[in-house]
Motif scaffolding. Structure first.
Motif, short mmCIF file in Angstrom:
data_model
loop_
_atom_site.label_atom_id
_atom_site.label_comp_id
_atom_site.label_asym_id
_atom_site.label_seq_id
_atom_site.Cartn_x
_atom_site.Cartn_y
_atom_site.Cartn_z
N VAL A 1 12.67 14.79 7.75
CA VAL A 1 11.45 14.79 8.19
C VAL A 1 10.52 14.48 7.34
CG1 VAL A 1 9.58 17.07 7.77
CG2 VAL A 1 12.13 17.40 8.65
N TYR A 2 9.34 13.22 8.55
CA TYR A 2 8.26 12.63 7.83
C TYR A 2 6.91 13.58 7.72
CZ TYR A 2 11.88 8.76 8.40
OH TYR A 2 13.03 8.32 7.66
N ILE A 3 6.46 12.85 7.18
CA ILE A 3 4.42 13.17 7.03
C ILE A 3 4.35 12.01 6.60
CG2 ILE A 3 2.64 14.69 5.42
CD1 ILE A 3 4.75 16.82 5.16
N TRP A 4 3.18 12.00 6.89
CA TRP A 4 2.23 10.60 7.20
C TRP A 4 1.11 11.21 6.12
CZ3 TRP A 4 2.01 5.80 9.29
CH2 TRP A 4 0.69 5.45 9.03
N ARG A 5 1.04 9.64 5.23
CA ARG A 5 0.14 9.79 4.14
C ARG A 5 -1.52 8.85 4.92
NH1 ARG A 5 -0.03 10.46 -1.84
NH2 ARG A 5 -1.96 8.28 -2.22
N GLY A 6 -2.72 9.20 5.37
CA GLY A 6 -3.02 8.41 5.63
C GLY A 6 -3.97 9.96 6.45
N ASN A 7 -5.29 8.94 7.38
CA ASN A 7 -5.45 9.69 8.16
C ASN A 7 -4.81 10.21 9.33
OD1 ASN A 7 -7.30 10.03 10.39
ND2 ASN A 7 -9.10 9.09 10.20
N SER B 1 0.88 -0.95 0.00
CA SER B 1 0.48 0.03 -0.23
C SER B 1 0.84 1.13 -0.13
CB SER B 1 -1.02 0.05 1.34
OG SER B 1 -1.38 1.09 1.45
N PHE B 2 0.26 2.43 -0.78
CA PHE B 2 1.07 3.87 -0.57
C PHE B 2 0.67 4.90 0.98
CE2 PHE B 2 0.64 2.89 -4.72
CZ PHE B 2 2.16 2.77 -5.77
N ASP B 3 0.03 3.77 1.32
CA ASP B 3 -1.01 5.04 2.56
C ASP B 3 -0.69 3.84 3.65
OD1 ASP B 3 -2.26 6.03 0.28
OD2 ASP B 3 -4.47 4.84 0.25
N ASN B 4 -1.32 5.24 4.96
CA ASN B 4 -0.44 4.38 5.77
C ASN B 4 0.61 5.04 6.50
OD1 ASN B 4 -3.54 5.13 6.73
ND2 ASN B 4 -4.10 2.91 6.03
N LEU C 1 -5.26 11.25 12.46
CA LEU C 1 -5.73 10.18 13.73
C LEU C 1 -5.19 9.65 13.72
CD1 LEU C 1 -9.09 11.37 14.05
CD2 LEU C 1 -7.12 12.76 14.77
N GLU C 2 -4.63 9.02 12.85
CA GLU C 2 -4.03 7.19 12.94
C GLU C 2 -2.60 6.83 12.72
OE1 GLU C 2 -6.17 5.07 9.44
OE2 GLU C 2 -7.99 5.20 11.40
N ALA C 3 -2.06 8.66 12.34
CA ALA C 3 -0.18 9.05 12.58
C ALA C 3 0.10 7.87 13.45
CB ALA C 3 0.16 10.43 12.49
N ASP C 4 1.31 7.14 14.13
CA ASP C 4 1.65 5.76 14.40
C ASP C 4 3.45 6.56 14.56
OD1 ASP C 4 2.52 4.35 16.55
OD2 ASP C 4 1.60 2.89 15.47
N PRO C 5 3.89 7.56 15.17
CA PRO C 5 5.47 7.78 15.02
C PRO C 5 6.07 6.03 15.12
CG PRO C 5 4.01 9.02 16.76
CD PRO C 5 3.06 8.20 16.08
N SER C 6 5.93 4.92 16.11
CA SER C 6 5.97 4.24 16.26
C SER C 6 6.31 3.37 14.97
CB SER C 6 5.59 2.78 17.16
OG SER C 6 4.68 2.44 16.64
N LEU C 7 6.03 3.46 13.87
CA LEU C 7 5.86 3.21 12.04
C LEU C 7 7.26 3.72 11.49
CD1 LEU C 7 2.63 1.90 11.44
CD2 LEU C 7 4.22 0.94 12.63
N LEU C 8 7.80 5.05 12.35
CA LEU C 8 9.03 5.57 11.15
C LEU C 8 9.95 4.55 11.35
CD1 LEU C 8 8.81 9.05 13.54
CD2 LEU C 8 9.11 8.76 11.02
N PRO C 9 11.37 4.52 10.39
CA PRO C 9 12.36 3.59 10.16
C PRO C 9 13.51 4.52 11.61
CG PRO C 9 11.95 4.96 8.19
CD PRO C 9 11.04 5.29 8.97
N ASN D 1 -7.03 20.54 6.10
CA ASN D 1 -5.68 20.26 5.93
C ASN D 1 -4.10 20.63 6.41
OD1 ASN D 1 -6.50 21.60 3.29
ND2 ASN D 1 -6.31 24.15 3.47
N ASN D 2 -4.51 19.88 7.52
CA ASN D 2 -3.36 19.48 8.59
C ASN D 2 -2.67 18.32 8.08
OD1 ASN D 2 -2.63 21.15 11.07
ND2 ASN D 2 -4.93 21.56 11.05
N ARG D 3 -1.35 18.12 8.11
CA ARG D 3 -0.62 16.99 7.85
C ARG D 3 0.27 16.61 9.12
NH1 ARG D 3 -4.15 17.47 5.11
NH2 ARG D 3 -4.29 17.62 2.77
N ALA D 4 -0.12 14.92 8.93
CA ALA D 4 1.00 14.99 10.32
C ALA D 4 2.12 14.97 9.85
CB ALA D 4 0.62 13.27 10.64
#
Length: 848
Positions: free
Chosen positions: A512-518, A373-376, A520-528, A501-504
């Motif tokens: 600097v990382y941006i979350w693609r997806g909801n 998936s390209f999302d989440n 409210l579901e942006a999860d920092p534990s999923l960062l590399p 218009n806000n982006r996580a």
């Protein structure tokens, strides 16, 4: 104290007996430091005249404790009173400050062993889970020299630790004197005879040869190793000095001891092996996958692992494997990955599950690998220095800005225009690049006091994108007196209208990382993340701009053979690892999949040592690594169709030499510029080929891959992943991951989203769709370029330029002008030297 604080064998890659190898630098430093330590211990009240590495480590440990790097109050008490002030006083410690660059290895192994020991003692086999009572256990230290651990833990765990230390007879003799001195001067009430560590004089090489001595039997007879209790076995930088046949016998005994029943039938009698040591001849590469195969193949659970110096040293924890059950794992693969013994499961609960990664940096979003998936997921879109207003990596290193005015950072991700700035507290804010008022690009404005002001009407946005000011609300009467009014409801209404218009966004490990997806579901534990405790590195940042789709660049960076043929050693780093055309016939590639992605291991010859690895971490990261600890991560940012930016971060292992070099004023910028230019050179060799390739494929319909060759299996695996991700998009009614319109905004206040073609939604949608199919926007900037620098101007303005294709493609390969000048100079210098070299030589050797 110098480089010989660590075994010189660590930098060797030969499979010969480690004890026979030492370079000239090691021999010379041994001689110098031998004299130094003879002087330091000339009046040693214990009569220790040992100038070996053991004493060097002891002095360094005392220095590290004084500097607050480790906890070891005991080390200084072992040193002669007449000279210990050299490492226990502020003036002496300041004098020896440069030594700390060489002491990182000692600090790292101390931290690892101490943390492992703490987790062992808190595990359910060492502490009653119901009462919290400490339970009896063995701790055995091999070759620890003048280690202080037994003294530091002498009153811990309710005194129920049975410490055993094994070392050479000369070391044991000296250590016995030091223990007696410590007890006499520091803790006279302590019963050294009955509660102190059992010291065993033993040469581990005696475990080899024609009549090998059993190590475990020696521990039982001389060290009173207790049966039916948990045991912690620590190997601290000693196996370097042991012959290979002895190492093999030792390992066989250890594995038999660690397995269930090896130290008795009591369920508590589990064992944990702790290595900060060599694993040769079994594992001579730094990869966790290979270490796991080694331990799992001998029925042990590997619960922690990292390596340094190309696999010369492994920091590893392996534990007794418990009985397999359906409650522990549901598949064979999962059973292999998860610890099943009580100690192993406790370690996992404390430090997390071991990630099976071939590189020190690991992706932490395995769902994207299993379910394409390209999302989440998180996408790196910038370096922090770009948000802070620096134009290039060199500018950031020099702390040099061309303008005091802070502009917001403009970019795109999958076609969506984005703007990023810092609020008043320095926290990042990311928004869709459109003002909620009249849709002017917010990126054309400026940032003042943590607020982004729109250039058109001055509306300001602060923390979390909240609207903080609207100039037209500040009314005055006829005498210019400010009329105090409460505008909070209006500002709140604008903030609510803009919340879509806000982006996580998050700043993490230099990107600097941006979350693609909801959001409210942006999860920092999923960062590399980089593996904790690994050797520190010097990161070098490079930015590359391409006029091709991101997929071509992913393919290019997963293509091993082209490194040999197209680039053919064109820059020194590639040449140094043998990536030359004439080595291409020797190249062998082995496919792998780990917890983070899919890749290739490359080596010369079937039995050659791995030279380089490539790995694709979905959805857009390619990692290159090798056995040296060097790693580079390519964050291949899909800006728009046929437009890609690569954020290339290269990690150079921070050994003593590199630490010294980068500490010299002015050399870090030189290193940055040098590495950037190498990367620009490679990018310019690649870009023209990829652009021609894209033309044939996209304009003429040529196949992406007609006939496969060496390495193309990895390209196919990438395309399989990509195709499945596209299928997921179709299930959501989308045909492409690229965004084609702003989303998430509320309905217009009063004016429809009309265009030059009118307000009819059906007509406007049809015209926009036609424009997208032709990849030709309805509105374009003037596409102006600064002829001097090659930088993109777009539409020039007095207050601010408008660049439609953000981020402006101001880096090579697209903007090649600045690097081209360097190439002209390089060709000229080469031509002069070549001409000089080709000149005829007379009889006496001078040029005619």
């Amino acid at each position: 104290v110098n480089l010989s604080c660590l075994p010189t064998e660590m930098v060797e890659t030969s499979t010969e007996a480690q004890s026979d190898s030492q370079n000239l630098f090691g021999i010379a430093s041994d001689a110098v430091t031998g004299v130094l330590f003879s002087l330091l211990h000339a009046f040693d009240d214990c009569g220790i005249a040992d100038s070996s590495k053991n004493l060097r480590v002891l002095w360094v440990r005392a220095l590290l404790n004084h500097k607050g790097k480790i906890k070891d109050e005991v080390a200084a008490t072992f040193l002669p009173p007449t000279t210990r002030g050299l490492v226990t006083s502020d003036s002496g410690a300041q004098l020896l400050e440069p030594i700390l660059k060489f002491a990182e290895w000692i600090q790292a192994r101390t931290d690892f062993i101490d943390a492992s020991l703490g987790n062992f003692l808190s595990s359910p086999v060492c502490k009653d889970p119901e009462t919290g009572e400490a339970l009896e256990c063995n701790i055995v230290l091999f070759g620890a020299g003048y280690d202080t651990r037994a003294l530091r833990y002498r009153h811990e765990h309710e005194g129920k630790i049975n410490f055993i230390e094994v070392d050479l007879p000369s070391v044991v003799e000296g250590k016995g004197k030091l223990y007696e001195k410590f007890q006499r001067e520091q803790d006279p009430e302590w019963d050294l005879q009955n509660r102190g560590s059992k010291l065993i004089p033993f040469d581990l090489n005696d475990c080899g040869g024609e009549n090998p001595t059993s190590l475990i039997d020696t521990l039982r007879t001389q060290g009173k190793l207790k049966e039916n209790v948990p045991t912690f076995l620590v190997w601290e930088a000693v196996l370097f000095y042991v012959n290979e046949d002895a190492v093999r016998n030792i390992m066989n005994e250890l594995f038999a001891f660690v397995r269930i029943g090896g130290n008795g039938g009591d369920p508590r009698a589990e064992t944990m092996l702790c290595f900060t040591d060599s694993l040769k001849p079994f594992v001579d590469v730094p990869f966790t996958n290979e270490a796991r195969k080694f331990f799992n193949g001998r029925d042990l659970d590997l619960v922690q692992h990292r390596a340094r110096w190309g696999g010369a040293v492994h920091f590893a924890l392996a534990t007794t494997k418990g009985a397999q059950s359906s409650e522990v794992a549901t598949t064979t693969k999962e059973a292999d990955l998860k610890p099943t013994g009580k100690i192993g499961m406790h370690i996992k609960s404390e430090v997390g599950n071991l990630v099976n990664s071939y590189t020190p940096t690991q992706s932490n979003n395995p769902a994207v690998l299993r379910q394409p998936s390209f999302d989440n997921t998180w996408y790196a879109v910038a370096y922090p220095w770009q948000i802070d207003g620096y134009e290039t990596p060199l500018d950031a290193t020099l702390n040099r800005k061309n303008d005091d005015e802070v502009k917001p950072f403009a970019t795109r991700l999958w076609g969506e225009p984005l703007v990023i700035y810092r609020d008043g507290e320095g926290k990042l804010v990311a928004l869709a690049d459109v003002c909620p008022h009249r849709s002017a690009p917010l990126s054309m404005g400026k940032v003042e006091n943590g607020e982004l002001a729109c250039m058109y009407h001055g509306w300001k946005f602060g923390a979390k994108g909240a609207c903080t000011d609207i100039p037209t609300l500040r009314a005055v009467d006829d005498e210019d007196n400010i009329l105090e009014r409460d505008h909070s409801r209006t500002l709140s209404r604008v903030t609510n209208a803009n919340c879509g218009n806000n982006r996580a966004v998050v700043e993490h490990e230099g990107l600097v990382y941006i979350w693609r997806g909801n959001v409210l579901e942006a999860d920092p534990s999923l960062l590399p993340s980089r593996r904790k405790g690994d050797m520190e590195t010097v990161p070098i940042d490079t930015v590359l701009d391409y006029n091709v789709d991101y997929s071509y660049i992913v393919e290019n960076n997963l293509d091993s053979p082209h490194l040999f043929y197209l680039h053919d050693g064109s820059v020194p780093p590639i040449e140094s690892i043998g990536m030359l055309n004439n080595n291409l016939p020797k190249l062998k590639l082995t496919a792998f999949t780990d917890d983070c992605g899919m890749g290739h291991l490359g080596r010369f010859g079937v039995n050659g040592r791995p030279k380089k690895l490539l790995r694709f971490d979905p959805p857009n990261i390619v990692r290159h690594g090798g056995v040296s600890g060097f790693e580079e991560e390519f964050h291949i940012v899909p800006i728009a169709p046929q437009r890609t930016r690569v954020l290339l971060r290269q990690h150079l292992p921070r050994g003593p030499i590199l630490s010294t070099i980068t500490g010299i004023p002015g050399l870090k910028p030189v290193l940055t510029q040098l590495v950037n230019n190498w990367n620009y050179h490679i990018g310019l060799e690649d870009a023209c080929v990829m652009q021609g390739q894209a033309s044939r494929i996209e304009d003429w319909g040529s196949p992406r891959l007609a006939v496969g060759g060496l390495g193309d299996d990895l390209i196919k695996r990438y395309w399989k992943w990509r195709s499945e991700a596209h299928e997921e998009l179709k299930k959501k009614g989308q045909n492409s991951p690229y965004m084609v319109e702003f989303s998430g905004q509320q309905a217009p206040a009063s004016i429809p989203s009309g265009t030059s073609f009118g307000d009819d939604p059906e007509l406007v949608a049809r015209i926009r769709a036609d424009s997208r199919l032709r990849n030709s926007p309805l509105v374009s900037d003037n596409k102006e370029i600064d002829e001097r620098t090659g930088s993109e101007v777009g539409t020039w303005g007095i207050l601010s330029d408008y660049v439609q294709n953000t981020p402006a493609a101001n880096f090579p390969p697209v903007n090649y002008k600045q690097y081209k000048n360097l190439l002209v100079l390089d060709d000229f210098i080469k031509g002069v030297f070549q001409k000089d070299a080709d000149a005829p030589v007379d009889a006496v050797g001078s040029h005619s």
